[in-house]
Design a protein around this motif. Structure first.
Motif, PDB file in Angstrom:
ATOM      1  N   LYS A  91       0.794  -1.204  -0.005  1.00 45.35           N
ATOM      2  CA  LYS A  91       0.016  -0.028  -0.122  1.00 45.35           C
ATOM      3  C   LYS A  91       0.920   1.231  -0.025  1.00 45.35           C
ATOM      4  O   LYS A  91       2.240   1.232   0.069  1.00 45.35           O
ATOM      5  CB  LYS A  91      -0.883  -0.019   0.964  1.00 45.35           C
ATOM      6  N   ARG A  92       0.278   2.300  -0.052  1.00 44.66           N
ATOM      7  CA  ARG A  92       0.918   3.733  -0.223  1.00 44.66           C
ATOM      8  C   ARG A  92       1.243   4.225   1.376  1.00 44.66           C
ATOM      9  O   ARG A  92       0.190   4.372   2.287  1.00 44.66           O
ATOM     10  CB  ARG A  92      -0.168   4.693  -0.786  1.00 44.66           C
ATOM     11  N   ILE A  93       2.386   4.447   1.550  1.00 47.78           N
ATOM     12  CA  ILE A  93       2.862   4.969   2.850  1.00 47.78           C
ATOM     13  C   ILE A  93       3.615   6.169   2.797  1.00 47.78           C
ATOM     14  O   ILE A  93       4.195   6.562   1.813  1.00 47.78           O
ATOM     15  CB  ILE A  93       3.864   3.783   3.472  1.00 47.78           C
ATOM     16  N   ALA A  94       3.248   7.036   3.678  1.00 44.84           N
ATOM     17  CA  ALA A  94       3.955   8.465   3.744  1.00 44.84           C
ATOM     18  C   ALA A  94       4.865   8.499   5.185  1.00 44.84           C
ATOM     19  O   ALA A  94       4.149   7.830   6.081  1.00 44.84           O
ATOM     20  CB  ALA A  94       3.075   9.589   3.952  1.00 44.84           C
ATOM     21  N   ILE A  95       5.976   8.954   5.053  1.00 35.68           N
ATOM     22  CA  ILE A  95       6.793   9.082   6.184  1.00 35.68           C
ATOM     23  C   ILE A  95       7.192  10.415   6.436  1.00 35.68           C
ATOM     24  O   ILE A  95       7.744  11.190   5.709  1.00 35.68           O
ATOM     25  CB  ILE A  95       8.006   8.239   5.979  1.00 35.68           C
ATOM     26  N   GLN A  96       6.548  11.025   7.780  1.00 38.29           N
ATOM     27  CA  GLN A  96       7.145  12.378   7.915  1.00 38.29           C
ATOM     28  C   GLN A  96       8.654  12.608   8.001  1.00 38.29           C
ATOM     29  O   GLN A  96       9.343  11.734   8.560  1.00 38.29           O
ATOM     30  CB  GLN A  96       6.176  12.901   9.099  1.00 38.29           C
ATOM     31  N   ASP A  97       9.185  13.462   7.296  1.00 33.12           N
ATOM     32  CA  ASP A  97      10.655  13.945   7.438  1.00 33.12           C
ATOM     33  C   ASP A  97      11.065  14.220   8.545  1.00 33.12           C
ATOM     34  O   ASP A  97      10.552  15.027   9.302  1.00 33.12           O
ATOM     35  CB  ASP A  97      10.909  15.008   6.479  1.00 33.12           C
ATOM     36  N   SER A  98      11.984  13.524   9.038  1.00 33.38           N
ATOM     37  CA  SER A  98      12.563  13.662  10.373  1.00 33.38           C
ATOM     38  C   SER A  98      14.193  12.937  10.291  1.00 33.38           C
ATOM     39  O   SER A  98      14.397  12.266   9.397  1.00 33.38           O
ATOM     40  CB  SER A  98      12.101  12.988  11.616  1.00 33.38           C
TER      41      SER A  98
ATOM     42  N   VAL B 237      -2.684   8.678   1.143  1.00 34.70           N
ATOM     43  CA  VAL B 237      -1.958   7.609   1.218  1.00 34.70           C
ATOM     44  C   VAL B 237      -2.746   6.392   2.013  1.00 34.70           C
ATOM     45  O   VAL B 237      -4.048   6.805   2.327  1.00 34.70           O
ATOM     46  CB  VAL B 237      -0.586   7.628   1.814  1.00 34.70           C
ATOM     47  N   ASP B 238      -2.220   5.215   2.379  1.00 30.22           N
ATOM     48  CA  ASP B 238      -2.930   4.355   3.324  1.00 30.22           C
ATOM     49  C   ASP B 238      -2.493   4.310   4.917  1.00 30.22           C
ATOM     50  O   ASP B 238      -3.334   3.978   5.626  1.00 30.22           O
ATOM     51  CB  ASP B 238      -2.840   2.978   2.615  1.00 30.22           C
ATOM     52  N   GLY B 239      -1.444   4.961   4.955  1.00 31.00           N
ATOM     53  CA  GLY B 239      -0.620   5.007   6.453  1.00 31.00           C
ATOM     54  C   GLY B 239       0.096   6.104   6.222  1.00 31.00           C
ATOM     55  O   GLY B 239       0.965   6.136   5.601  1.00 31.00           O
ATOM     56  N   LEU B 240       0.340   6.540   7.487  1.00 35.88           N
ATOM     57  CA  LEU B 240       1.483   7.605   7.773  1.00 35.88           C
ATOM     58  C   LEU B 240       2.334   7.267   8.925  1.00 35.88           C
ATOM     59  O   LEU B 240       1.856   6.875  10.038  1.00 35.88           O
ATOM     60  CB  LEU B 240       1.002   9.104   7.880  1.00 35.88           C
ATOM     61  N   PHE B 241       3.769   7.268   8.663  1.00 38.13           N
ATOM     62  CA  PHE B 241       4.386   6.964  10.097  1.00 38.13           C
ATOM     63  C   PHE B 241       5.082   8.243  10.401  1.00 38.13           C
ATOM     64  O   PHE B 241       5.887   8.852   9.600  1.00 38.13           O
ATOM     65  CB  PHE B 241       5.733   6.086   9.612  1.00 38.13           C
ATOM     66  N   ALA B 242       5.097   8.622  11.739  1.00 36.85           N
ATOM     67  CA  ALA B 242       5.419   9.782  12.399  1.00 36.85           C
ATOM     68  C   ALA B 242       6.204   9.602  13.804  1.00 36.85           C
ATOM     69  O   ALA B 242       5.923   8.586  14.238  1.00 36.85           O
ATOM     70  CB  ALA B 242       4.517  10.859  12.564  1.00 36.85           C
ATOM     71  N   HIS B 243       7.042  10.231  14.141  1.00 32.41           N
ATOM     72  CA  HIS B 243       7.534  10.142  15.441  1.00 32.41           C
ATOM     73  C   HIS B 243       7.317  11.317  16.354  1.00 32.41           C
ATOM     74  O   HIS B 243       8.095  12.306  16.626  1.00 32.41           O
ATOM     75  CB  HIS B 243       9.238  10.006  15.453  1.00 32.41           C
ATOM     76  N   PRO B 244       6.210  11.372  17.078  1.00 28.67           N
ATOM     77  CA  PRO B 244       5.851  12.418  17.838  1.00 28.67           C
ATOM     78  C   PRO B 244       6.704  12.191  19.297  1.00 28.67           C
ATOM     79  O   PRO B 244       7.172  11.155  19.524  1.00 28.67           O
ATOM     80  CB  PRO B 244       4.705  12.167  18.394  1.00 28.67           C
ATOM     81  N   ALA B 245       6.833  13.269  20.251  1.00 20.11           N
ATOM     82  CA  ALA B 245       7.588  13.507  21.458  1.00 20.11           C
ATOM     83  C   ALA B 245       6.793  12.445  22.137  1.00 20.11           C
ATOM     84  O   ALA B 245       5.603  12.157  22.161  1.00 20.11           O
ATOM     85  CB  ALA B 245       7.927  14.603  21.921  1.00 20.11           C
ATOM     86  N   PHE B 246       7.665  11.768  23.415  1.00 21.75           N
ATOM     87  CA  PHE B 246       6.960  11.165  24.526  1.00 21.75           C
ATOM     88  C   PHE B 246       7.348  11.814  25.708  1.00 21.75           C
ATOM     89  O   PHE B 246       8.499  12.544  25.932  1.00 21.75           O
ATOM     90  CB  PHE B 246       7.003   9.705  24.199  1.00 21.75           C
ATOM     91  N   GLU B 247       6.766  11.479  26.831  1.00 20.64           N
ATOM     92  CA  GLU B 247       7.248  11.835  28.214  1.00 20.64           C
ATOM     93  C   GLU B 247       6.860  10.847  29.093  1.00 20.64           C
ATOM     94  O   GLU B 247       5.838   9.829  28.790  1.00 20.64           O
ATOM     95  CB  GLU B 247       6.609  13.120  28.539  1.00 20.64           C
ATOM     96  N   GLN B 248       7.278  10.857  30.472  1.00 22.10           N
ATOM     97  CA  GLN B 248       6.494   9.761  31.199  1.00 22.10           C
ATOM     98  C   GLN B 248       5.077  10.170  31.737  1.00 22.10           C
ATOM     99  O   GLN B 248       4.621  11.191  31.713  1.00 22.10           O
ATOM    100  CB  GLN B 248       7.393  10.158  32.847  1.00 22.10           C
ATOM    101  N   ALA B 249       4.421   9.137  31.615  1.00 17.98           N
ATOM    102  CA  ALA B 249       2.834   9.169  31.965  1.00 17.98           C
ATOM    103  C   ALA B 249       2.529   9.458  33.157  1.00 17.98           C
ATOM    104  O   ALA B 249       1.398   9.672  33.450  1.00 17.98           O
ATOM    105  CB  ALA B 249       2.256   7.821  31.376  1.00 17.98           C
ATOM    106  N   ALA B 250       3.419   9.420  34.245  1.00 14.54           N
ATOM    107  CA  ALA B 250       3.261   9.581  35.677  1.00 14.54           C
ATOM    108  C   ALA B 250       4.164  10.350  36.294  1.00 14.54           C
ATOM    109  O   ALA B 250       5.425  10.220  35.717  1.00 14.54           O
ATOM    110  CB  ALA B 250       3.061   8.104  36.219  1.00 14.54           C
ATOM    111  N   PRO B 251       4.013  10.928  37.203  1.00 18.43           N
ATOM    112  CA  PRO B 251       5.008  11.778  37.984  1.00 18.43           C
ATOM    113  C   PRO B 251       5.945  11.259  38.842  1.00 18.43           C
ATOM    114  O   PRO B 251       6.581  11.860  39.407  1.00 18.43           O
ATOM    115  CB  PRO B 251       4.142  12.652  38.863  1.00 18.43           C
ATOM    116  N   PHE B 252       6.006   9.859  39.014  1.00 14.59           N
ATOM    117  CA  PHE B 252       6.590   9.236  40.025  1.00 14.59           C
ATOM    118  C   PHE B 252       8.236   9.163  40.041  1.00 14.59           C
ATOM    119  O   PHE B 252       9.065   9.265  41.051  1.00 14.59           O
ATOM    120  CB  PHE B 252       6.322   7.724  40.110  1.00 14.59           C
ATOM    121  N   ALA B 253       8.758   9.207  38.656  1.00 14.43           N
ATOM    122  CA  ALA B 253      10.150   9.486  38.453  1.00 14.43           C
ATOM    123  C   ALA B 253      10.646  10.946  39.333  1.00 14.43           C
ATOM    124  O   ALA B 253      11.808  10.784  40.000  1.00 14.43           O
ATOM    125  CB  ALA B 253      10.739   9.394  36.986  1.00 14.43           C
ATOM    126  N   ALA B 254      10.000  11.734  38.927  1.00 15.98           N
ATOM    127  CA  ALA B 254      10.289  13.132  39.490  1.00 15.98           C
ATOM    128  C   ALA B 254      10.139  13.264  41.010  1.00 15.98           C
ATOM    129  O   ALA B 254      10.885  13.715  41.655  1.00 15.98           O
ATOM    130  CB  ALA B 254       9.353  14.311  38.939  1.00 15.98           C
TER     131      ALA B 254
END
Length: 277
Positions: free
Chosen positions: A142-149, A193-210
């Motif tokens: 299928k048709r795939i787009a990849i966000q430039d990064s 396209v049929d799908g897009l691949f991208a790489h958003p940022a991520f963070e800790q889901a909970a505050p316990f590390a801090a």
């Protein structure tokens, strides 16, 4: 006083709890009901569970874990974790109650930070993906787009044997489903396209590390060794919230999370046995 409180009800937390329960260690697992893979309706690249709904997977494992008499499961979020002077821990829950344990296993995972792009969050996990191992095969031919990064070249190399066509697109400004496929807009240019691949940022889901002042790696994940030890004695971490130095990034994988949970649970048992009577 529990031997361990496991915070998080995904694969890492479930496996850690199962491991502790099988060793008859009084264990409390806290499950907030929030999961990183909640937007997807099928897990992939997991032996015996390829294509299974993540909610069904959790339900099956929770029934297995609940069969062990030394395990308690509460469907409530933790809000704070405090290390006391004697080295034990108190955990305050969202319902106002307080529980205590000799050890903590953090398995709360990471949270993907959705970019301010119209339609992106709504399509995340449906037609917008991050992991070729998890979602590439479903786009075979299928048709795939990849966000430039910086990761785009690597993604193209991995998906080239799968896709019918690949287009690297500049920073995406809008995504929207249509009868013809997913419309990916970059400025004044749009591709279908049929799908897009991208790489958003991520963070800790909970505050316990801090809260516990745990050491973090440059990735933003908790620094652990192979056995799940964090920088604070008695605190273990398992799953994609944690990062061993030998890997280039935290692993967003159900199997890897379960493996890390098993190791962390076993280490809790081992180190309690090594403590002086």
């Amino acid at each position: 006083m529990y031997d361990a409180i496991v915070i998080g009800g995904g694969p890492a937390g479930l496996q850690a709890t199962l491991t502790l329960g099988r060793m008859h260690r009084p264990t409390l697992m806290l499950d907030s009901g929030a999961y990183r893979n909640a937007p997807v309706d099928a897990m992939h690249n997991i032996i015996t569970n390829d294509g299974r709904d993540p909610a069904e997977f959790r339900s099956i494992v929770r029934a297995e874990v609940a069969a062990y008499g030394d395990v308690e499961i509460r469907e409530v979020a933790a809000t704070t974790v405090d290390r006391l002077g004697d080295g034990t821990f108190e955990v305050t829950l969202a319902d106002g109650s307080v529980v205590a344990a000799q050890n903590i296993v953090l398995a709360t995972g990471l949270r993907d930070v959705m970019p301010d792009i119209p339609g992106f969050a709504e399509q995340w996990g449906r037609t917008v993906h991050v992991c070729p191992f998890c979602h590439g095969h479903e786009l075979s031919g299928k048709r795939i787009a990849i966000q430039d990064s910086p990761a785009a070249v690597h993604a193209v190399a991995m998906l080239s044997a799968i896709a019918g066509s690949i287009k690297v697109v500049p920073p995406v400004t809008r995504v929207a489903p249509s009868a013809a496929g997913l419309v990916v807009t970059s400025g004044s240019t749009a591709v279908v396209v049929d799908g897009l691949f991208a790489h958003p940022a991520f963070e800790q889901a909970a505050p316990f590390a801090a809260q516990l002042e745990l050491e973090l790696r440059e990735s933003g994940a908790i620094a652990i060794d192979f056995f799940g030890h964090t920088s604070v004695p008695g605190v273990f971490a398992a799953g994609d919230l944690a990062h061993v130095a030998e890997l280039p990034m935290p692993m967003p994988s159900v199997l890897a999370a379960a493996f890390a949970g098993q190791i962390a649970g076993a280490m809790v048992v081992r180190e309690m046995l090594m403590e002086p009577a």
